[in-house]
Design a protein around this motif. Structure first.
Motif, PDB file in Angstrom:
ATOM      1  N   GLY A 160       0.781  -1.234   0.000  1.00  0.00           N
ATOM      2  CA  GLY A 160       0.000   0.000   0.000  1.00  0.00           C
ATOM      3  C   GLY A 160       0.808   1.276   0.000  1.00  0.00           C
ATOM      4  N   ASP A 161       2.144   1.189  -0.038  1.00  0.00           N
ATOM      5  CA  ASP A 161       2.951   2.411   0.009  1.00  0.00           C
ATOM      6  C   ASP A 161       2.661   3.337  -1.167  1.00  0.00           C
ATOM      7  OD1 ASP A 161       4.119   1.565   2.326  1.00  0.00           O
ATOM      8  OD2 ASP A 161       5.960   0.813   1.373  1.00  0.00           O
ATOM      9  N   PHE A 162       2.305   2.766  -2.302  1.00  0.00           N
ATOM     10  CA  PHE A 162       2.078   3.560  -3.514  1.00  0.00           C
ATOM     11  C   PHE A 162       0.840   4.449  -3.397  1.00  0.00           C
ATOM     12  CE2 PHE A 162      -0.681  -0.020  -3.920  1.00  0.00           C
ATOM     13  CZ  PHE A 162      -1.798   0.463  -4.567  1.00  0.00           C
ATOM     14  N   LEU A 163      -0.051   4.152  -2.461  1.00  0.00           N
ATOM     15  CA  LEU A 163      -1.320   4.878  -2.383  1.00  0.00           C
ATOM     16  C   LEU A 163      -1.111   6.371  -2.147  1.00  0.00           C
ATOM     17  CD1 LEU A 163      -3.405   2.373  -0.206  1.00  0.00           C
ATOM     18  CD2 LEU A 163      -3.553   2.722  -2.681  1.00  0.00           C
ATOM     19  N   HIS A 164      -0.075   6.712  -1.390  1.00  0.00           N
ATOM     20  CA  HIS A 164       0.173   8.117  -1.062  1.00  0.00           C
ATOM     21  C   HIS A 164       0.636   8.922  -2.271  1.00  0.00           C
ATOM     22  CE1 HIS A 164      -0.208   7.363   3.298  1.00  0.00           C
ATOM     23  NE2 HIS A 164       0.335   6.186   3.013  1.00  0.00           N
ATOM     24  N   GLY A 168      -4.129  13.270  -7.274  1.00  0.00           N
ATOM     25  CA  GLY A 168      -5.372  13.834  -6.763  1.00  0.00           C
ATOM     26  C   GLY A 168      -5.791  13.348  -5.395  1.00  0.00           C
ATOM     27  N   VAL A 169      -4.943  12.566  -4.724  1.00  0.00           N
ATOM     28  CA  VAL A 169      -5.286  12.034  -3.401  1.00  0.00           C
ATOM     29  C   VAL A 169      -4.665  12.924  -2.328  1.00  0.00           C
ATOM     30  CG1 VAL A 169      -5.033  10.089  -1.815  1.00  0.00           C
ATOM     31  CG2 VAL A 169      -5.533   9.681  -4.238  1.00  0.00           C
ATOM     32  N   ALA A 170      -5.522  13.500  -1.463  1.00  0.00           N
ATOM     33  CA  ALA A 170      -5.049  14.413  -0.427  1.00  0.00           C
ATOM     34  C   ALA A 170      -4.604  13.679   0.834  1.00  0.00           C
ATOM     35  CB  ALA A 170      -6.147  15.416  -0.071  1.00  0.00           C
ATOM     36  N   GLU A 180      -9.055   4.042   2.500  1.00  0.00           N
ATOM     37  CA  GLU A 180      -9.906   5.178   2.168  1.00  0.00           C
ATOM     38  C   GLU A 180      -9.003   6.241   1.554  1.00  0.00           C
ATOM     39  OE1 GLU A 180     -13.318   5.262   5.577  1.00  0.00           O
ATOM     40  OE2 GLU A 180     -11.261   5.682   6.214  1.00  0.00           O
ATOM     41  N   LEU A 181      -9.339   6.676   0.359  1.00  0.00           N
ATOM     42  CA  LEU A 181      -8.572   7.697  -0.343  1.00  0.00           C
ATOM     43  C   LEU A 181      -9.411   8.967  -0.393  1.00  0.00           C
ATOM     44  CD1 LEU A 181      -7.377   5.530  -3.398  1.00  0.00           C
ATOM     45  CD2 LEU A 181      -6.347   5.696  -1.114  1.00  0.00           C
ATOM     46  N   PHE A 182      -8.948  10.017   0.263  1.00  0.00           N
ATOM     47  CA  PHE A 182      -9.687  11.271   0.315  1.00  0.00           C
ATOM     48  C   PHE A 182      -9.151  12.200  -0.768  1.00  0.00           C
ATOM     49  CE2 PHE A 182      -9.690   9.428   4.595  1.00  0.00           C
ATOM     50  CZ  PHE A 182     -11.061   9.233   4.738  1.00  0.00           C
ATOM     51  N   MET A 183     -10.041  12.593  -1.665  1.00  0.00           N
ATOM     52  CA  MET A 183      -9.638  13.265  -2.887  1.00  0.00           C
ATOM     53  C   MET A 183      -9.470  14.767  -2.695  1.00  0.00           C
ATOM     54  SD  MET A 183      -9.591  10.601  -4.755  1.00  0.00           S
ATOM     55  CE  MET A 183      -9.361  11.322  -6.386  1.00  0.00           C
ATOM     56  N   ALA A 187     -10.320  16.690  -8.167  1.00  0.00           N
ATOM     57  CA  ALA A 187      -9.514  15.547  -8.607  1.00  0.00           C
ATOM     58  C   ALA A 187     -10.372  14.590  -9.434  1.00  0.00           C
ATOM     59  CB  ALA A 187      -8.929  14.824  -7.402  1.00  0.00           C
ATOM     60  N   ASP A 188      -9.726  13.873 -10.336  1.00  0.00           N
ATOM     61  CA  ASP A 188     -10.428  12.958 -11.237  1.00  0.00           C
ATOM     62  C   ASP A 188     -10.277  11.520 -10.735  1.00  0.00           C
ATOM     63  OD1 ASP A 188     -11.590  11.570 -13.271  1.00  0.00           O
ATOM     64  OD2 ASP A 188     -10.095  12.087 -14.795  1.00  0.00           O
ATOM     65  N   PRO A 189     -11.349  10.894 -10.264  1.00  0.00           N
ATOM     66  CA  PRO A 189     -11.251   9.502  -9.792  1.00  0.00           C
ATOM     67  C   PRO A 189     -10.783   8.543 -10.877  1.00  0.00           C
ATOM     68  CG  PRO A 189     -13.324  10.511  -9.106  1.00  0.00           C
ATOM     69  CD  PRO A 189     -12.700  11.451 -10.079  1.00  0.00           C
ATOM     70  N   GLN A 190     -11.095   8.849 -12.144  1.00  0.00           N
ATOM     71  CA  GLN A 190     -10.660   7.969 -13.227  1.00  0.00           C
ATOM     72  C   GLN A 190      -9.134   7.950 -13.349  1.00  0.00           C
ATOM     73  OE1 GLN A 190     -12.589   5.908 -14.958  1.00  0.00           O
ATOM     74  NE2 GLN A 190     -14.319   6.602 -13.704  1.00  0.00           N
ATOM     75  N   ALA A 191      -8.495   9.089 -13.023  1.00  0.00           N
ATOM     76  CA  ALA A 191      -7.030   9.133 -13.053  1.00  0.00           C
ATOM     77  C   ALA A 191      -6.446   8.235 -11.967  1.00  0.00           C
ATOM     78  CB  ALA A 191      -6.546  10.571 -12.873  1.00  0.00           C
ATOM     79  N   VAL A 192      -7.119   8.173 -10.829  1.00  0.00           N
ATOM     80  CA  VAL A 192      -6.673   7.282  -9.753  1.00  0.00           C
ATOM     81  C   VAL A 192      -6.793   5.829 -10.196  1.00  0.00           C
ATOM     82  CG1 VAL A 192      -7.136   6.514  -7.391  1.00  0.00           C
ATOM     83  CG2 VAL A 192      -7.297   8.942  -7.968  1.00  0.00           C
ATOM     84  N   LEU A 193      -7.931   5.492 -10.788  1.00  0.00           N
ATOM     85  CA  LEU A 193      -8.134   4.117 -11.252  1.00  0.00           C
ATOM     86  C   LEU A 193      -7.112   3.745 -12.328  1.00  0.00           C
ATOM     87  CD1 LEU A 193      -9.795   1.538 -11.159  1.00  0.00           C
ATOM     88  CD2 LEU A 193     -11.386   2.579 -12.798  1.00  0.00           C
ATOM     89  N   ALA A 194      -6.847   4.679 -13.241  1.00  0.00           N
ATOM     90  CA  ALA A 194      -5.862   4.414 -14.294  1.00  0.00           C
ATOM     91  C   ALA A 194      -4.475   4.183 -13.703  1.00  0.00           C
ATOM     92  CB  ALA A 194      -5.831   5.581 -15.279  1.00  0.00           C
TER      93      ALA A 194
END
Length: 242
Positions: A160-164, A168-170, A180-183, A187-194
């Motif tokens: 999970g280190d990459f999550l930070h 667009g993740v604050a 839980e990723l707080f945006m 921020a574009d959620p699709q960019a997070v998924l990509a």
């Protein structure tokens, strides 16, 4: 008006039904009507067997419930409750929540304070958040939540280190395998998924939702971030909801 203060006070030597009857009389009810109403409320909300017991014999939760019912005995149109769920076990909290919702359905106005954000989300139409004596936001609950941003609930396999570092993740609340990723705003959620797909992360759940009141409060007062509907310089403090 019916008012329940945070500091409770029952006359310990009085019997529960007599106490409620007395509170009804103080609000102008005729004695017989007040006693009948007291009996009905006590029976309906699980205190029927304690009606003729002295208040000093009640548990903390039962005493709290008795005082809430005494607040409502004269059927007030405006009810003000200060921490009404304090001291109640989960079953009785649900019972009191249902009672407040019933009052709302009957057209009564209910104002209550709480430190538990989930209670406000379950019950309230409007909210007011206060930190260090200052209003930091208020408004319709739906509008407050819709304007506060989004969060992503993520179930995943891997490190999970990459999550930070996701775009667009604050802020990240990672418990391992679930996060839980707080945006950030806009921020574009699709960019997070990509980014997750590109990193070859196995995603088992990707759930976009509005922020909870708890997270909105943290954002508003933690670290001096901009609040929804205003600014705050407070850190920590009280959470009060209407």
């Amino acid at each position: 008006i019916g008012y329940l203060p945070e500091e409770r006070g029952l006359y310990e030597k009085m019997r529960v039904r007599d106490l409620m009857t007395y509170f009804g009389q103080l609000k102008g009810m005729e004695t017989g009507l007040a006693r009948k109403r007291a009996s009905e409320l006590l029976q309906r909300y699980g205190l029927g067997e304690s009606a003729d017991k002295k208040c000093q014999t009640l548990s903390k939760g039962m005493a709290q419930k008795a005082q809430i019912l005494a607040t409502l005995i004269h059927e007030p149109e405006l009810i003000i409750l200060d921490e009404p769920f304090s001291g109640l076990d989960p079953l009785n909290r649900d019972l009191m929540r249902d009672l407040i919702l019933q009052l709302k359905r009957e057209g009564r106005s209910v104002i209550f304070s709480t430190h538990i954000m989930e209670q406000a989300e379950q019950i309230c139409d409007r909210v007011l958040l206060i930190d260090d004596g200052r209003k930091i936001l208020d408004g319709e609950l739906s509008a407050v939540r819709s304007s506060a941003g989004k969060e992503i609930r993520l179930d995943y396999d891997g490190d999970g280190d990459f999550l930070h570092d996701l775009p667009g993740v604050a802020r990240v609340n990672d418990s391992g395998k679930q996060a839980e990723l707080f945006m950030e705003e806009d921020a574009d959620p699709q960019a997070v998924l990509a980014a997750l797909v590109a990193a070859r992360v196995r995603v088992r759940r990707f759930d976009l939702r509005e922020l909870s009141l708890h997270e909105i409060f943290i954002r508003a007062v933690g670290g001096g971030e901009k609040a929804v509907g205003g600014d705050t310089d407070g850190v920590g403090g009280d959470e009060d909801d209407e």
